[in-house]
Write a protein that holds these residues in place. Structure first.
Motif, PDB file in Angstrom:
ATOM      1  N   SER A 145       0.847  -1.182   0.000  1.00 14.32           N
ATOM      2  CA  SER A 145       0.000   0.000   0.000  1.00 14.32           C
ATOM      3  C   SER A 145       0.887   1.238   0.000  1.00 14.32           C
ATOM      4  O   SER A 145       1.988   1.217  -0.548  1.00 14.32           O
ATOM      5  CB  SER A 145      -0.954  -0.023   1.207  1.00 14.32           C
ATOM      6  N   SER A 146       0.444   2.321   0.621  1.00 14.95           N
ATOM      7  CA  SER A 146       1.178   3.583   0.582  1.00 14.95           C
ATOM      8  C   SER A 146       0.622   4.511   1.651  1.00 14.95           C
ATOM      9  O   SER A 146      -0.552   4.404   2.037  1.00 14.95           O
ATOM     10  CB  SER A 146       1.019   4.234  -0.796  1.00 14.95           C
ATOM     11  N   THR A 147       1.447   5.450   2.103  1.00 16.96           N
ATOM     12  CA  THR A 147       0.915   6.504   2.962  1.00 16.96           C
ATOM     13  C   THR A 147      -0.132   7.318   2.213  1.00 16.96           C
ATOM     14  O   THR A 147      -0.940   8.019   2.835  1.00 16.96           O
ATOM     15  CB  THR A 147       2.036   7.435   3.451  1.00 16.96           C
ATOM     16  N   GLY A 148      -0.152   7.204   0.887  1.00 14.42           N
ATOM     17  CA  GLY A 148      -1.171   7.860   0.074  1.00 14.42           C
ATOM     18  C   GLY A 148      -2.574   7.372   0.355  1.00 14.42           C
ATOM     19  O   GLY A 148      -3.546   7.992  -0.098  1.00 14.42           O
ATOM     20  N   HIS A 149      -2.720   6.264   1.108  1.00 11.51           N
ATOM     21  CA  HIS A 149      -4.068   5.783   1.439  1.00 11.51           C
ATOM     22  C   HIS A 149      -4.791   6.770   2.352  1.00 11.51           C
ATOM     23  O   HIS A 149      -6.012   6.682   2.526  1.00 11.51           O
ATOM     24  CB  HIS A 149      -3.997   4.406   2.097  1.00 11.51           C
ATOM     25  N   ARG A 150      -4.056   7.718   2.936  1.00 10.89           N
ATOM     26  CA  ARG A 150      -4.662   8.734   3.793  1.00 10.89           C
ATOM     27  C   ARG A 150      -5.004  10.015   3.027  1.00 10.89           C
ATOM     28  O   ARG A 150      -5.700  10.884   3.550  1.00 10.89           O
ATOM     29  CB  ARG A 150      -3.691   9.112   4.917  1.00 10.89           C
ATOM     30  N   LEU A 151      -4.503  10.162   1.805  1.00 11.82           N
ATOM     31  CA  LEU A 151      -4.559  11.440   1.102  1.00 11.82           C
ATOM     32  C   LEU A 151      -5.786  11.503   0.193  1.00 11.82           C
ATOM     33  O   LEU A 151      -5.842  10.833  -0.834  1.00 11.82           O
ATOM     34  CB  LEU A 151      -3.281  11.615   0.274  1.00 11.82           C
ATOM     35  N   ARG A 152      -6.781  12.280   0.591  1.00 13.81           N
ATOM     36  CA  ARG A 152      -8.019  12.438  -0.188  1.00 13.81           C
ATOM     37  C   ARG A 152      -8.591  11.070  -0.548  1.00 13.81           C
ATOM     38  O   ARG A 152      -9.096  10.863  -1.648  1.00 13.81           O
ATOM     39  CB  ARG A 152      -7.743  13.255  -1.460  1.00 13.81           C
ATOM     40  N   ALA A 153      -8.495  10.141   0.378  1.00 11.73           N
ATOM     41  CA  ALA A 153      -8.818   8.750   0.070  1.00 11.73           C
ATOM     42  C   ALA A 153     -10.178   8.341   0.611  1.00 11.73           C
ATOM     43  O   ALA A 153     -10.504   8.608   1.771  1.00 11.73           O
ATOM     44  CB  ALA A 153      -7.748   7.820   0.631  1.00 11.73           C
ATOM     45  N   ALA A 154     -10.956   7.700  -0.237  1.00  9.41           N
ATOM     46  CA  ALA A 154     -12.224   7.088   0.137  1.00  9.41           C
ATOM     47  C   ALA A 154     -12.563   6.082  -0.952  1.00  9.41           C
ATOM     48  O   ALA A 154     -12.020   6.150  -2.058  1.00  9.41           O
ATOM     49  CB  ALA A 154     -13.328   8.134   0.264  1.00  9.41           C
ATOM     50  N   ILE A 155     -13.429   5.130  -0.624  1.00 10.67           N
ATOM     51  CA  ILE A 155     -13.902   4.197  -1.639  1.00 10.67           C
ATOM     52  C   ILE A 155     -15.193   4.778  -2.208  1.00 10.67           C
ATOM     53  O   ILE A 155     -16.228   4.815  -1.534  1.00 10.67           O
ATOM     54  CB  ILE A 155     -14.138   2.788  -1.055  1.00 10.67           C
ATOM     55  N   HIS A 156     -15.132   5.258  -3.442  1.00 10.90           N
ATOM     56  CA  HIS A 156     -16.251   5.978  -4.054  1.00 10.90           C
ATOM     57  C   HIS A 156     -17.174   4.978  -4.765  1.00 10.90           C
ATOM     58  O   HIS A 156     -17.137   4.853  -5.997  1.00 10.90           O
ATOM     59  CB  HIS A 156     -15.719   7.021  -5.037  1.00 10.90           C
ATOM     60  N   PHE A 157     -18.006   4.293  -3.987  1.00 15.07           N
ATOM     61  CA  PHE A 157     -18.861   3.271  -4.582  1.00 15.07           C
ATOM     62  C   PHE A 157     -19.824   3.850  -5.616  1.00 15.07           C
ATOM     63  O   PHE A 157     -20.262   3.131  -6.514  1.00 15.07           O
ATOM     64  CB  PHE A 157     -19.639   2.533  -3.490  1.00 15.07           C
ATOM     65  N   ASP A 158     -20.123   5.136  -5.501  1.00 21.98           N
ATOM     66  CA  ASP A 158     -21.030   5.746  -6.465  1.00 21.98           C
ATOM     67  C   ASP A 158     -20.334   6.101  -7.779  1.00 21.98           C
ATOM     68  O   ASP A 158     -20.984   6.426  -8.766  1.00 21.98           O
ATOM     69  CB  ASP A 158     -21.676   7.003  -5.875  1.00 21.98           C
ATOM     70  N   ASP A 159     -19.001   6.036  -7.793  1.00 20.96           N
ATOM     71  CA  ASP A 159     -18.244   6.337  -9.007  1.00 20.96           C
ATOM     72  C   ASP A 159     -16.834   5.760  -8.890  1.00 20.96           C
ATOM     73  O   ASP A 159     -15.832   6.469  -8.946  1.00 20.96           O
ATOM     74  CB  ASP A 159     -18.175   7.856  -9.238  1.00 20.96           C
ATOM     75  N   LEU A 160     -16.759   4.426  -8.754  1.00 19.26           N
ATOM     76  CA  LEU A 160     -15.476   3.767  -8.539  1.00 19.26           C
ATOM     77  C   LEU A 160     -14.482   4.026  -9.660  1.00 19.26           C
ATOM     78  O   LEU A 160     -13.268   4.063  -9.437  1.00 19.26           O
ATOM     79  CB  LEU A 160     -15.685   2.246  -8.402  1.00 19.26           C
ATOM     80  N   GLN A 161     -14.988   4.179 -10.879  1.00 19.37           N
ATOM     81  CA  GLN A 161     -14.108   4.340 -12.040  1.00 19.37           C
ATOM     82  C   GLN A 161     -13.875   5.811 -12.398  1.00 19.37           C
ATOM     83  O   GLN A 161     -13.316   6.103 -13.460  1.00 19.37           O
ATOM     84  CB  GLN A 161     -14.681   3.574 -13.242  1.00 19.37           C
ATOM     85  N   TRP A 162     -14.311   6.730 -11.547  1.00 15.59           N
ATOM     86  CA  TRP A 162     -14.049   8.156 -11.744  1.00 15.59           C
ATOM     87  C   TRP A 162     -14.538   8.636 -13.107  1.00 15.59           C
ATOM     88  O   TRP A 162     -13.850   9.366 -13.820  1.00 15.59           O
ATOM     89  CB  TRP A 162     -12.555   8.461 -11.566  1.00 15.59           C
ATOM     90  N   GLU A 163     -15.746   8.229 -13.460  1.00 17.89           N
ATOM     91  CA  GLU A 163     -16.293   8.590 -14.768  1.00 17.89           C
ATOM     92  C   GLU A 163     -16.883   9.996 -14.773  1.00 17.89           C
ATOM     93  O   GLU A 163     -16.909  10.660 -15.816  1.00 17.89           O
ATOM     94  CB  GLU A 163     -17.354   7.554 -15.184  1.00 17.89           C
TER      95      GLU A 163
END
Length: 314
Positions: A145-163
């Motif tokens: 993983s990465s310390t980046g898991h804390r940076l603006r991080a969430a699981i966006h179930f409403d738009d997982l693919q960032w469409e």
């Protein structure tokens, strides 16, 4: 264990089979190199086979190369079939490969590139190989993983693919948070059976090629200040190696550098964000990941005759 954990603490790996994704450069190369140097049979699972062969030629020990493109479920299934045919039993699966801060792109299967590569690709590979690890005493799945898991991080179930909109940093953070949630959920599923364990690690800030896709305002300062801000890949690989080989590891732990805000230093157990421990989100992510990849994990089966590396060696 007292003192600083170093390469010299890696136990004898003879008789163990390890697969390392993204092992032709950087952290993956160093991870594979040190495992092979300590006696493991190591498979470099890489997208560019020629680069993988050149990397293998720089290592000592039993090292082979397997084509694997984590941006393609077809490639993942093909690689898993090859690995299953070549290795009836596995001791280590190290999910190391990753991309960072890429422009908006999709995988061959239509997934956002960072989520698709860093999480879904490794989720699928693990599910397809897990039954080769389950009977083997001391076997481990290690996901980087990465310390980046804390940076603006969430699981966006409403738009997982960032469409709808795309953020390089947000998409990377989602993928690295997913790596941790996958590890914790996998460990919970494995814990009742006492053979295979799941562990996570992060390298701190290491001087590798991973930053090459970052926007110039991020990439250039890191490049200029690399000697001051980063540590060498061989040091960055140590948390992964400790997660993979330290006999005191029990599963569900997260290893990272112990110094200077987890940016550098010797590996130790570190903490992850509060969000990463949300079990309801972990379970939901697991279900969605199975649906997206079409990969269902085998149920662990308690086996009193788990096979150790030493038994196989004899």
């Amino acid at each position: 264990m007292s003192g600083n954990w170093t390469e010299q603490h890696i136990p004898d790996q003879r008789g163990r089979v390890a697969i390392v994704t993204g092992a032709n450069t950087g952290l993956g190369f160093e991870t594979a190199r040190m495992l092979a140097a300590h006696g493991a049979t190591v498979v470099l699972a890489v997208r560019d086979v020629e680069k993988g062969r050149r990397a293998a030629a720089r290592m000592t020990g039993d090292v082979t190369v397997q084509a694997l493109d984590l941006t393609s479920l077809a490639s993942i299934r093909s690689a898993a079939a090859d690995l299953r045919a070549a290795h009836p039993r596995l001791d280590l699966l190290i999910n190391n490969a990753g991309v960072m801060y890429t422009p908006k792109r999709a995988t061959a299967d239509g997934f956002e590139l960072q989520f698709g590569t860093n999480h879904l690709g490794h989720f699928a590979l693990t599910g397809l190989l897990l039954d080769r690890l389950l009977p083997v005493s001391g076997s481990r799945v290690v996901t980087v993983s990465s310390t980046g898991h804390r940076l603006r991080a969430a699981i966006h179930f409403d738009d997982l693919q960032w469409e709808r909109s795309y953020s390089r940093v947000g998409a990377y953070g989602q993928s690295k948070l997913a790596n941790l949630m996958f590890t914790y959920e996998l460990q919970r599923r494995l814990a009742r059976h006492g053979t295979t364990i799941a562990v996570a690690a992060h390298p701190g800030v290491s001087n590798t090629e991973l930053v090459r896709n970052a926007p110039a305002p991020v990439r250039l300062p890191v490049t200029w200040l690399a000697p001051l801000l980063t540590q060498k890949p061989a040091m960055g690989a140590l948390p992964t190696l400790r997660a993979a080989t330290d006999p005191t590891v029990t599963g569900g732990q997260y290893y990272g550098p112990g110094g200077l805000g987890e940016t550098r230093g010797h590996p130790t157990i570190v903490s992850s964000s509060r969000d990463s421990h949300d079990q309801a989100t972990q379970r939901r992510l697991w279900t969605v990941s199975e649906q997206l990849t079409g990969v269902t994990f085998p149920a662990p089966v308690t086996t009193p005759s788990a096979i150790s590396g030493r038994e196989r060696e004899g």
